[in-house]
Scaffold this active site. Structure first.
Site, short mmCIF file in Angstrom:
data_model
loop_
_atom_site.label_atom_id
_atom_site.label_comp_id
_atom_site.label_asym_id
_atom_site.label_seq_id
_atom_site.Cartn_x
_atom_site.Cartn_y
_atom_site.Cartn_z
N LYS A 106 0.86 -1.19 0.00
CA LYS A 106 0.00 0.00 0.00
C LYS A 106 0.89 1.23 0.00
O LYS A 106 1.98 1.21 0.58
CB LYS A 106 -0.88 0.03 1.26
CG LYS A 106 -2.11 0.89 1.13
CD LYS A 106 -3.23 0.13 0.46
CE LYS A 106 -4.49 0.96 0.35
NZ LYS A 106 -5.60 0.15 -0.18
N ASP A 147 -7.05 4.58 -4.98
CA ASP A 147 -7.57 4.34 -3.64
C ASP A 147 -8.23 5.65 -3.19
O ASP A 147 -8.55 6.50 -4.03
CB ASP A 147 -6.41 3.93 -2.70
CG ASP A 147 -6.87 3.29 -1.41
OD1 ASP A 147 -7.18 2.09 -1.42
OD2 ASP A 147 -6.94 3.99 -0.38
N ARG A 195 -26.84 13.55 -3.16
CA ARG A 195 -26.33 12.35 -3.84
C ARG A 195 -27.26 11.16 -3.55
O ARG A 195 -27.63 10.41 -4.44
CB ARG A 195 -24.92 12.05 -3.32
CG ARG A 195 -24.14 11.10 -4.18
CD ARG A 195 -22.70 11.02 -3.71
NE ARG A 195 -21.97 12.24 -3.89
CZ ARG A 195 -20.84 12.55 -3.23
NH1 ARG A 195 -20.33 11.72 -2.36
NH2 ARG A 195 -20.24 13.69 -3.46
N ASN A 204 -13.67 -0.26 3.87
CA ASN A 204 -12.48 -0.87 4.45
C ASN A 204 -12.50 -0.69 5.97
O ASN A 204 -13.04 0.30 6.46
CB ASN A 204 -11.22 -0.18 3.90
CG ASN A 204 -10.85 -0.73 2.54
OD1 ASN A 204 -10.78 -1.94 2.34
ND2 ASN A 204 -10.63 0.16 1.58
P1 NAD Z 1 -16.72 7.33 -2.48
O1 NAD Z 1 -15.88 8.39 -1.83
O2 NAD Z 1 -17.00 7.40 -3.94
O3 NAD Z 1 -18.14 7.24 -1.74
C1 NAD Z 1 -18.30 7.27 -0.36
C2 NAD Z 1 -19.67 7.89 -0.08
O4 NAD Z 1 -19.93 7.75 1.32
C3 NAD Z 1 -19.73 9.38 -0.40
O5 NAD Z 1 -20.91 9.63 -1.17
C4 NAD Z 1 -19.81 10.05 0.98
O6 NAD Z 1 -20.59 11.24 0.97
C5 NAD Z 1 -20.50 8.97 1.79
N1 NAD Z 1 -20.28 9.04 3.23
C6 NAD Z 1 -19.13 9.33 3.90
N2 NAD Z 1 -19.33 9.25 5.23
C7 NAD Z 1 -20.62 8.87 5.40
C8 NAD Z 1 -21.44 8.60 6.53
N3 NAD Z 1 -20.94 8.69 7.76
N4 NAD Z 1 -22.75 8.26 6.33
C9 NAD Z 1 -23.25 8.16 5.09
N5 NAD Z 1 -22.52 8.41 3.97
C10 NAD Z 1 -21.24 8.76 4.14
O7 NAD Z 1 -16.00 5.95 -2.10
P2 NAD Z 1 -16.16 4.55 -2.85
O8 NAD Z 1 -15.09 4.41 -3.86
O9 NAD Z 1 -17.57 4.35 -3.23
O10 NAD Z 1 -15.78 3.56 -1.66
C11 NAD Z 1 -16.68 3.33 -0.59
C12 NAD Z 1 -15.99 2.52 0.49
O11 NAD Z 1 -15.55 1.27 -0.04
C13 NAD Z 1 -14.75 3.16 1.09
O12 NAD Z 1 -14.63 2.81 2.44
C14 NAD Z 1 -13.62 2.54 0.30
O13 NAD Z 1 -12.40 2.53 1.03
C15 NAD Z 1 -14.14 1.13 0.12
N6 NAD Z 1 -13.59 0.43 -1.04
C16 NAD Z 1 -13.72 0.95 -2.27
C17 NAD Z 1 -13.22 0.27 -3.37
C18 NAD Z 1 -13.37 0.83 -4.77
O14 NAD Z 1 -13.07 0.09 -5.69
N7 NAD Z 1 -13.84 2.04 -4.97
C19 NAD Z 1 -12.55 -0.95 -3.19
C20 NAD Z 1 -12.45 -1.49 -1.89
C21 NAD Z 1 -12.98 -0.77 -0.83
#
Ligand code: NAD
Length: 349
Positions: A80, A117, A210, A263
């Site tokens: 990472k 990420d 959103r 995560n």
């Molecule tokens: P993103 O930033 O596109 O979306 C996250 C969403 O969560 C945003 O709309 C934000 O406003 C909302 N949010 C934040 N805090 C919140 C809360 N307390 N209550 C409600 N909504 C809240 O992120 P993403 O790419 O969709 O990833 C989502 C999660 O999955 C993250 O934890 C990320 O680390 C994990 N993840 C993502 C991927 C990937 O491929 N994108 C892969 C593995 C893990």
């Protein structure tokens, strides 16, 4: 914690650190393990209270990548990178930082391979790729696999099906109430897939507009962000931030299953046992959210076509079924069962 203590005390293979003077950014690459192959892991860009916090984050996340790769049986180890920035850069400043970071990754000769990420995107990977070939998840028009949110959501969908099967005896999502917390890249795609399969989807997001947009597009019900976790549902899918499962939140949950992409969902390791005692099935986060890794590495490195990718995304469900069976048989939490599976696959390698 200071940098020296972290580096001396870490059980990983290698820590590489550079300070990017033009932007004041600490660049950390942590290679936790290369036992199964070159270390793979995303590049996170974030602000931290102190540089050591960024390094600690990179170390913890890279160890999780080792377990993820092992559970998935991918020919990669865990790594990472963290770019601990003073503030999120934009424009030419961002581009310069990413090019210099690309030089740093290139200099490691391929022991570390990266992708997008938190706070980095496919467009950022395109810039890194100008200097370095060990980068995945570039834009599709640049020949990359594109945003990994799609693959992650698809893997979570299969994981939810497997979890439903374990708890209710049927994997059918039709009619099941699923709360999707956070409708960003992953959550919005997941809500669409669930709604398309006939689930009763509930969506919530800190950014109310959103959530409203996704609700309108999918027919999902809107839930206010405050107190959302107390909503009665079959599945709670955390797709926003980590740490939502804690000694405080678990007693208030009104779901049978926790299965989402975020995560580090457990605030503390003991929360896995707390969920088990509460009769809630927990899909270990690093297993169920592995679809993005499969998408990036599968399409760009392992030569999979779309049907092969879909088959491997489905296999996330198979892996979870095995973990649930093991947890039941050995009387342990699903998190512990996943750890044991990862450890045995690492030992075998
Ligand atoms: P993103 O930033 O596109 O979306 C996250 C969403 O969560 C945003 O709309 C934000 O406003 C909302 N949010 C934040 N805090 C919140 C809360 N307390 N209550 C409600 N909504 C809240 O992120 P993403 O790419 O969709 O990833 C989502 C999660 O999955 C993250 O934890 C990320 O680390 C994990 N993840 C993502 C991927 C990937 O491929 N994108 C892969 C593995 C893990």
């Amino acid at each position: 914690m200071v940098l020296e203590d972290l580096i001396e005390g870490w059980d990983g293979a290698e820590t590489v650190i550079r300070f990017d003077r033009p932007t004041g950014t600490w660049m950390f690459v942590c290679v936790h393990s290369t036992v199964r192959g070159p270390a793979g892991g995303g590049t996170r860009m974030a602000t931290y209270r102190a540089p050591a916090d960024g390094l600690a984050d990179a170390m913890r996340l890279s160890a999780a990548m080792t377990r993820k790769m092992a559970v998935l049986q991918m020919p990669f180890g865990g790594g990472k990178a963290v770019l601990a920035v003073r503030e999120l850069p934009a424009g030419e400043e961002r581009r310069g930082l990413l090019l210099r970071y690309g030089d740093m990754v290139a200099s490691l000769g391929g022991i570390f391979r990266t992708a997008a990420d938190m706070n980095t995107s496919a467009a950022d990977m395109d810039v890194i790729a100008e200097r370095c070939r060990y980068v995945y998840g570039r834009s599709r028009d640049q020949g990359g696999a594109g945003d990994s949110g799609w693959g992650t959501a698809r893997g979570v969908f299969h994981g939810i099906r497997a979890s439903l099967g374990h708890v209710f005896g049927s994997e059918d999502v039709a009619g099941r109430r699923v709360l999707v917390q956070g409708v960003g890249n992953v959550g919005a795609e997941l809500a669409r897939a669930l709604a398309g399969a006939g689930a009763q989807v509930l969506v919530t997001d800190l950014v109310a507009d959103r959530a409203a947009e996704v609700a309108a597009a999918t027919g999902a019900a809107l839930i206010p962000a405050a107190g959302a976790l107390e909503t009665s549902c079959d599945v709670y899918a955390p797709c926003a931030v980590g740490g939502t499962l804690s000694s405080r939140s678990i007693p208030a949950l009104r779901c049978r299953i926790v299965a989402g992409s975020a995560n580090n969902q457990l605030a503390a390791p003991a929360d896995a046992a707390r969920l088990r005692s509460a009769g809630i099935l927990y899909a270990p986060d690093y297993v169920i959210n592995a679809g993005g890794v499969l998408q990036d590495l599968g399409l760009e490195e392992l030569g999979w076509d779309r049907p092969a990718l879909e088959k491997n995304l489905e296999a996330i469900g198979t892996t979870l079924r095995g973990i649930y069976a093991r947890a039941d048989a050995e009387g342990i939490s699903t998190e512990e069962a996943a750890e044991r599976l990862a450890a045995s696959r690492l030992a075998a390698a």
